[in-house]
Design a protein around this motif. Structure first.
Motif, PDB file in Angstrom:
ATOM      1  N   LEU A  72     -19.527  22.932  40.062  1.00 19.53           N
ATOM      2  CA  LEU A  72     -20.959  23.101  39.827  1.00 19.53           C
ATOM      3  C   LEU A  72     -21.678  21.794  39.493  1.00 19.53           C
ATOM      4  O   LEU A  72     -22.828  21.826  39.094  1.00 19.53           O
ATOM      5  N   ARG A  73     -21.017  20.674  39.684  1.00 17.30           N
ATOM      6  CA  ARG A  73     -21.647  19.379  39.410  1.00 17.30           C
ATOM      7  C   ARG A  73     -22.852  19.172  40.303  1.00 17.30           C
ATOM      8  O   ARG A  73     -22.883  19.635  41.448  1.00 17.30           O
ATOM      9  N   LEU A  74     -23.832  18.453  39.782  1.00 16.07           N
ATOM     10  CA  LEU A  74     -25.009  18.130  40.572  1.00 16.07           C
ATOM     11  C   LEU A  74     -24.652  17.133  41.665  1.00 16.07           C
ATOM     12  O   LEU A  74     -23.811  16.257  41.466  1.00 16.07           O
ATOM     13  N   ALA A  75     -25.315  17.273  42.786  1.00 19.65           N
ATOM     14  CA  ALA A  75     -25.186  16.283  43.851  1.00 19.65           C
ATOM     15  C   ALA A  75     -25.862  15.007  43.364  1.00 19.65           C
ATOM     16  O   ALA A  75     -26.767  15.055  42.521  1.00 19.65           O
ATOM     17  N   PRO A  76     -25.452  13.844  43.875  1.00 20.98           N
ATOM     18  CA  PRO A  76     -26.084  12.592  43.440  1.00 20.98           C
ATOM     19  C   PRO A  76     -27.608  12.614  43.568  1.00 20.98           C
ATOM     20  O   PRO A  76     -28.314  12.118  42.686  1.00 20.98           O
ATOM     21  N   ALA A  77     -28.131  13.196  44.633  1.00 27.28           N
ATOM     22  CA  ALA A  77     -29.589  13.263  44.806  1.00 27.28           C
ATOM     23  C   ALA A  77     -30.233  14.121  43.718  1.00 27.28           C
ATOM     24  O   ALA A  77     -31.333  13.805  43.230  1.00 27.28           O
ATOM     25  N   GLN A  78     -29.560  15.192  43.298  1.00 23.18           N
ATOM     26  CA  GLN A  78     -30.096  16.043  42.231  1.00 23.18           C
ATOM     27  C   GLN A  78     -30.117  15.291  40.906  1.00 23.18           C
ATOM     28  O   GLN A  78     -31.092  15.359  40.148  1.00 23.18           O
ATOM     29  N   ALA A  79     -29.037  14.589  40.613  1.00 24.45           N
ATOM     30  CA  ALA A  79     -28.962  13.817  39.370  1.00 24.45           C
ATOM     31  C   ALA A  79     -30.039  12.735  39.358  1.00 24.45           C
ATOM     32  O   ALA A  79     -30.694  12.509  38.324  1.00 24.45           O
ATOM     33  N   GLU A  80     -30.240  12.069  40.480  1.00 26.69           N
ATOM     34  CA  GLU A  80     -31.272  11.034  40.561  1.00 26.69           C
ATOM     35  C   GLU A  80     -32.664  11.633  40.367  1.00 26.69           C
ATOM     36  O   GLU A  80     -33.516  11.039  39.698  1.00 26.69           O
ATOM     37  N   ALA A  81     -32.909  12.815  40.922  1.00 27.53           N
ATOM     38  CA  ALA A  81     -34.204  13.468  40.753  1.00 27.53           C
ATOM     39  C   ALA A  81     -34.462  13.789  39.280  1.00 27.53           C
ATOM     40  O   ALA A  81     -35.588  13.611  38.782  1.00 27.53           O
ATOM     41  N   ILE A  82     -33.450  14.214  38.568  1.00 29.06           N
ATOM     42  CA  ILE A  82     -33.603  14.518  37.142  1.00 29.06           C
ATOM     43  C   ILE A  82     -33.878  13.241  36.366  1.00 29.06           C
ATOM     44  O   ILE A  82     -34.740  13.207  35.483  1.00 29.06           O
ATOM     45  N   ARG A  83     -33.156  12.160  36.699  1.00 23.68           N
ATOM     46  CA  ARG A  83     -33.418  10.880  36.035  1.00 23.68           C
ATOM     47  C   ARG A  83     -34.850  10.424  36.286  1.00 23.68           C
ATOM     48  O   ARG A  83     -35.525   9.924  35.387  1.00 23.68           O
ATOM     49  N   TRP A  84     -35.317  10.583  37.517  1.00 23.59           N
ATOM     50  CA  TRP A  84     -36.684  10.190  37.863  1.00 23.59           C
ATOM     51  C   TRP A  84     -37.695  11.010  37.064  1.00 23.59           C
ATOM     52  O   TRP A  84     -38.635  10.469  36.503  1.00 23.59           O
ATOM     53  N   LEU A  85     -37.488  12.317  36.993  1.00 28.10           N
ATOM     54  CA  LEU A  85     -38.391  13.172  36.231  1.00 28.10           C
ATOM     55  C   LEU A  85     -38.427  12.779  34.757  1.00 28.10           C
ATOM     56  O   LEU A  85     -39.484  12.735  34.132  1.00 28.10           O
ATOM     57  N   ALA A  86     -37.260  12.511  34.204  1.00 33.16           N
ATOM     58  CA  ALA A  86     -37.184  12.150  32.789  1.00 33.16           C
ATOM     59  C   ALA A  86     -37.869  10.831  32.503  1.00 33.16           C
ATOM     60  O   ALA A  86     -38.358  10.605  31.379  1.00 33.16           O
ATOM     61  N   ALA A  87     -37.945   9.947  33.482  1.00 30.65           N
ATOM     62  CA  ALA A  87     -38.549   8.636  33.282  1.00 30.65           C
ATOM     63  C   ALA A  87     -40.071   8.667  33.416  1.00 30.65           C
ATOM     64  O   ALA A  87     -40.745   7.673  33.095  1.00 30.65           O
ATOM     65  N   GLN A  88     -40.640   9.762  33.868  1.00 26.40           N
ATOM     66  CA  GLN A  88     -42.078   9.846  34.063  1.00 26.40           C
ATOM     67  C   GLN A  88     -42.818   9.919  32.737  1.00 26.40           C
ATOM     68  O   GLN A  88     -42.311  10.467  31.765  1.00 26.40           O
ATOM     69  N   PRO A  89     -44.037   9.344  32.696  1.00 27.28           N
ATOM     70  CA  PRO A  89     -44.833   9.446  31.455  1.00 27.28           C
ATOM     71  C   PRO A  89     -45.060  10.932  31.127  1.00 27.28           C
ATOM     72  O   PRO A  89     -45.373  11.736  31.981  1.00 27.28           O
ATOM     73  N   GLY A  90     -44.827  11.267  29.890  1.00 28.34           N
ATOM     74  CA  GLY A  90     -44.977  12.649  29.457  1.00 28.34           C
ATOM     75  C   GLY A  90     -43.820  13.534  29.891  1.00 28.34           C
ATOM     76  O   GLY A  90     -43.871  14.752  29.751  1.00 28.34           O
ATOM     77  N   GLY A  91     -42.766  12.915  30.423  1.00 28.28           N
ATOM     78  CA  GLY A  91     -41.587  13.689  30.844  1.00 28.28           C
ATOM     79  C   GLY A  91     -40.808  14.179  29.640  1.00 28.28           C
ATOM     80  O   GLY A  91     -41.181  13.923  28.491  1.00 28.28           O
ATOM     81  N   PRO A  92     -39.738  14.897  29.889  1.00 29.14           N
ATOM     82  CA  PRO A  92     -38.947  15.433  28.780  1.00 29.14           C
ATOM     83  C   PRO A  92     -38.370  14.300  27.916  1.00 29.14           C
ATOM     84  O   PRO A  92     -37.963  13.268  28.435  1.00 29.14           O
TER      85      PRO A  92
END
Length: 66
Positions: free
Chosen positions: A42-62
């Motif tokens: 059930l590990r995330l695909a590299p693209a999924q992990a990168e998308a989460i990192r990108w979201l977290a880096a956004q202003p006002g992100g988690p």
């Protein structure tokens, strides 16, 4: 404790010797191999992990909770 460390812990003889909860039966069973296989599958695909990192880096992100 990381998840892989937890899996090592639940398979340790000392842990398996502890009293079991009612829902697992009388004896603790080493379920770590099955849980580890599920975790790997059930590990995330590299693209999924990168998308989460990108979201977290956004202003006002988690925010990371300390």
């Amino acid at each position: 404790m990381t998840f892989p460390q937890y899996l090592d812990y639940i398979g340790m003889p000392e842990n398996l010797a502890r009293e079991s909860g009612w829902w697992l039966g009388r004896e603790r069973k080493d379920l770590s191999a099955g849980i580890r296989a599920l975790y790997e599958r059930l590990r995330l695909a590299p693209a999924q992990a990168e998308a989460i990192r990108w979201l977290a880096a956004q202003p006002g992100g988690p925010a990371k909770i300390p």
